[in-house]
Write a protein that holds these residues in place. Structure first.
Motif, mmCIF file in Angstrom:
data_model
loop_
_atom_site.group_PDB
_atom_site.id
_atom_site.type_symbol
_atom_site.label_atom_id
_atom_site.label_comp_id
_atom_site.label_asym_id
_atom_site.label_seq_id
_atom_site.Cartn_x
_atom_site.Cartn_y
_atom_site.Cartn_z
ATOM 1 N N GLN A 279 0.819 -1.210 0.000
ATOM 2 C CA GLN A 279 0.000 0.000 0.000
ATOM 3 C C GLN A 279 0.857 1.266 0.000
ATOM 4 O OE1 GLN A 279 -2.965 -0.520 -1.025
ATOM 5 N NE2 GLN A 279 -4.293 -0.078 0.734
ATOM 6 N N GLY A 280 1.839 1.295 0.877
ATOM 7 C CA GLY A 280 2.668 2.490 0.992
ATOM 8 C C GLY A 280 3.448 2.793 -0.271
ATOM 9 N N PHE A 281 4.116 1.785 -0.817
ATOM 10 C CA PHE A 281 4.926 2.015 -2.009
ATOM 11 C C PHE A 281 4.063 2.168 -3.257
ATOM 12 C CE2 PHE A 281 8.273 0.099 0.738
ATOM 13 C CZ PHE A 281 9.126 1.199 0.726
ATOM 14 N N SER A 282 2.862 1.588 -3.248
ATOM 15 C CA SER A 282 1.932 1.807 -4.361
ATOM 16 C C SER A 282 1.544 3.287 -4.418
ATOM 17 C CB SER A 282 0.681 0.942 -4.200
ATOM 18 O OG SER A 282 -0.259 1.223 -5.214
ATOM 19 N N TYR A 283 1.328 3.862 -3.268
ATOM 20 C CA TYR A 283 0.929 5.275 -3.230
ATOM 21 C C TYR A 283 2.004 6.172 -3.845
ATOM 22 C CZ TYR A 283 -0.621 9.815 -1.617
ATOM 23 O OH TYR A 283 -1.022 11.131 -1.592
ATOM 24 N N ILE A 284 3.267 5.904 -3.528
ATOM 25 C CA ILE A 284 4.305 6.825 -4.007
ATOM 26 C C ILE A 284 4.767 6.540 -5.436
ATOM 27 C CG2 ILE A 284 5.126 7.339 -1.687
ATOM 28 C CD1 ILE A 284 7.510 5.482 -2.216
ATOM 29 N N PHE A 285 4.616 5.293 -5.904
ATOM 30 C CA PHE A 285 5.085 4.982 -7.252
ATOM 31 C C PHE A 285 3.972 4.934 -8.300
ATOM 32 C CE2 PHE A 285 8.746 3.120 -4.873
ATOM 33 C CZ PHE A 285 9.734 3.900 -5.452
ATOM 34 N N ILE A 286 2.757 4.608 -7.869
ATOM 35 C CA ILE A 286 1.641 4.508 -8.814
ATOM 36 C C ILE A 286 0.684 5.691 -8.672
ATOM 37 C CG2 ILE A 286 -0.310 3.058 -9.540
ATOM 38 C CD1 ILE A 286 1.280 0.629 -8.662
ATOM 39 N N GLY A 287 0.711 6.312 -7.496
ATOM 40 C CA GLY A 287 -0.127 7.487 -7.291
ATOM 41 C C GLY A 287 -1.411 7.203 -6.551
ATOM 42 N N GLU A 288 -1.619 5.945 -6.162
ATOM 43 C CA GLU A 288 -2.818 5.587 -5.401
ATOM 44 C C GLU A 288 -2.567 4.278 -4.664
ATOM 45 O OE1 GLU A 288 -5.958 5.126 -8.193
ATOM 46 O OE2 GLU A 288 -5.031 3.427 -9.217
ATOM 47 N N PHE A 289 -3.378 4.020 -3.638
ATOM 48 C CA PHE A 289 -3.276 2.750 -2.931
ATOM 49 C C PHE A 289 -3.792 1.633 -3.824
ATOM 50 C CE2 PHE A 289 -3.696 5.836 0.632
ATOM 51 C CZ PHE A 289 -2.466 5.585 1.233
ATOM 52 N N MET A 290 -3.197 0.466 -3.714
ATOM 53 C CA MET A 290 -3.564 -0.618 -4.604
ATOM 54 C C MET A 290 -4.925 -1.210 -4.274
ATOM 55 S SD MET A 290 -1.232 -3.846 -5.946
ATOM 56 C CE MET A 290 0.138 -2.771 -6.356
ATOM 57 N N PHE A 291 -5.336 -1.149 -3.014
ATOM 58 C CA PHE A 291 -6.661 -1.656 -2.644
ATOM 59 C C PHE A 291 -7.269 -0.763 -1.577
ATOM 60 C CE2 PHE A 291 -3.284 -4.187 -0.670
ATOM 61 C CZ PHE A 291 -3.524 -4.011 0.687
ATOM 62 N N ALA A 292 -8.553 -0.931 -1.368
ATOM 63 C CA ALA A 292 -9.306 0.017 -0.538
ATOM 64 C C ALA A 292 -9.273 -0.280 0.955
ATOM 65 C CB ALA A 292 -10.762 0.056 -1.009
ATOM 66 N N SER A 293 -9.030 -1.512 1.336
ATOM 67 C CA SER A 293 -9.160 -1.908 2.740
ATOM 68 C C SER A 293 -8.185 -1.172 3.651
ATOM 69 C CB SER A 293 -8.940 -3.420 2.877
ATOM 70 O OG SER A 293 -9.911 -4.119 2.144
ATOM 71 N N ASP A 294 -8.633 -0.946 4.880
ATOM 72 C CA ASP A 294 -7.782 -0.333 5.903
ATOM 73 C C ASP A 294 -7.116 -1.414 6.745
ATOM 74 O OD1 ASP A 294 -8.213 2.510 5.522
ATOM 75 O OD2 ASP A 294 -10.278 2.142 6.173
ATOM 76 N N CYS A 295 -5.974 -1.058 7.328
ATOM 77 C CA CYS A 295 -5.320 -1.978 8.266
ATOM 78 C C CYS A 295 -5.461 -1.432 9.679
ATOM 79 C CB CYS A 295 -3.853 -2.184 7.903
ATOM 80 S SG CYS A 295 -2.867 -0.685 7.796
ATOM 81 N N GLU A 296 -5.361 -2.358 10.642
ATOM 82 C CA GLU A 296 -5.526 -2.010 12.044
ATOM 83 C C GLU A 296 -4.182 -2.091 12.762
ATOM 84 O OE1 GLU A 296 -8.587 -4.539 13.656
ATOM 85 O OE2 GLU A 296 -9.911 -4.200 11.946
ATOM 86 N N SER A 297 -4.064 -1.338 13.852
ATOM 87 C CA SER A 297 -2.788 -1.247 14.576
ATOM 88 C C SER A 297 -2.730 -2.285 15.695
ATOM 89 C CB SER A 297 -2.615 0.165 15.151
ATOM 90 O OG SER A 297 -3.771 0.511 15.920
ATOM 91 N N TRP A 298 -2.524 -3.554 15.304
ATOM 92 C CA TRP A 298 -2.446 -4.638 16.280
ATOM 93 C C TRP A 298 -1.083 -4.623 16.970
ATOM 94 C CZ3 TRP A 298 -5.190 -9.760 14.509
ATOM 95 C CH2 TRP A 298 -6.508 -9.473 14.157
#
Length: 331
Positions: A192-211
């Motif tokens: 998700q993080g690297f998709s945002y900076i290299f593709i310009g958007e998150f690859m999928f919509a789901s959120d992650c939780e801080s376990w």
């Protein structure tokens, strides 16, 4: 209505006959199968006579019984596959590398080999798999047939309730058979993080939780938790690369190359020192449970700063970040 007549081998004469419904038992491939069939009965001697149409119907009923008991795909299921993907029987036979008349024969009642049956059933329930077959065999079909089936498959894939993070998981797991559930969670987060900076958007919509053990995508956790601390073993062996753009494939391959080489505990340590997880955890104790969502804006901001700090120009530059992170870890 004309009287039905046929030669009776018992009476040695042309005789009238009638049809009776019977429960019949016939042997096929060394085993007896019972099915609802018919018999033609001579009106004169009351003994069975051979009628081609009746025999053909009984043979099809026998084959249907064999298919049910041996879990072989039925004619109606094959017809549903053809309709689902808007493809003809002969074109699908060609696409699968079979004889051109293979599926037409199955539609007439012939019994598919178990391996062929399994493949048709796989196609029936997995549009992504069929789409990968179709694209890899685009030169086999006529252009019009290819485009019609392609449109149907792509539409089905859009309608299929498979979340993108599931497909990402399958892709990563298909490239590395040593990924544990813990490692997979972190790889999804980095995707998700690297998709945002290299593709310009998150690859999928789901959120992650801080376990406690880092970012977690709950649905993926539930899907693979049975593997515990062991590597995840996939029951899917097909190529799902057609589900991603060329940019996404380059990124996912880089994630595999530069991040999946680390085990889950190392990747956990990476995330524990990064601001998205730390901010979501706030003042919680180290072992205190939390299902608080890690803010996507925080992820976007953090990885944007990572890109600038490590002067990342392409996805291959992930290596600079991961090497630096690993060298600075304390164990």
């Amino acid at each position: 209505m004309a009287e039905k007549r046929i030669f009776c081998e018992h009476c040695l004469d042309d005789v009238a006959y009638h049809i009776e419904n019977r429960e019949l038992t016939r042997k096929l491939k060394g085993k007896n199968y019972t099915f609802k069939g018919q018999e033609a009965i001579c009106d004169n001697c009351k003994k069975p006579v051979f009628v081609t149409k009746v025999d053909s119907g009984n043979r099809q009923a026998l084959y249907a019984s064999f298919k049910r008991e041996n879990n072989i795909i039925s004619v109606s299921e094959i017809e549903a596959v053809l309709k689902k993907y808007n493809i003809g029987a002969k074109p699908l036979s060609e696409l699968l590398g079979w004889g051109i008349n293979t599926i037409p024969r199955y539609l007439k009642g012939d019994i598919p080999k178990p391996a062929y049956s399994d493949l048709l059933r796989k196609i029936a329930v997995e549009p992504a798999y069929f789409l990968s077959l179709l694209k890899s065999g685009s030169d086999i079909l006529k252009p019009v047939a290819y485009e019609k089936s392609l449109a149907a498959a792509e539409q089905l894939l859009k309608e299929t309730k498979i979340d993108k993070e599931v497909l990402v998981s399958y892709y990563l797991l298909s490239k590395n058979d040593e990924i544990t559930p813990l490692a997979l969670q972190k790889l999804l987060y980095y995707t998700q993080g690297f998709s945002y900076i290299f593709i310009g958007e998150f690859m999928f919509a789901s959120d992650c939780e801080s376990w406690v053990h880092g970012p977690v995508y709950r649905d993926i956790y539930n899907q693979f938790q049975e593997f515990g601390r062991e590597p995840i073993v996939l029951d899917r062996t097909y190529d799902i690369s057609s589900c991603f753009t060329s940019q996404e494939i380059l990124l996912l391959d880089s994630i595999v190359q530069h991040l999946s080489v680390y085990n889950g505990k190392v990747l956990e340590k990476f995330t524990h020192e990064e601001s998205p997880w730390l901010s979501a955890r706030g003042d919680l104790k180290e072992d205190e449970p939390s299902n608080k969502i890690i803010d996507k804006n925080g992820i976007a901001d953090f990885f944007t700063r990572v890109k600038e700090k490590y002067d990342m120009l392409t996805v291959d530059d992930l290596s600079a970040y991961t090497k630096a992170r690993f060298e600075n870890l304390s164990f």
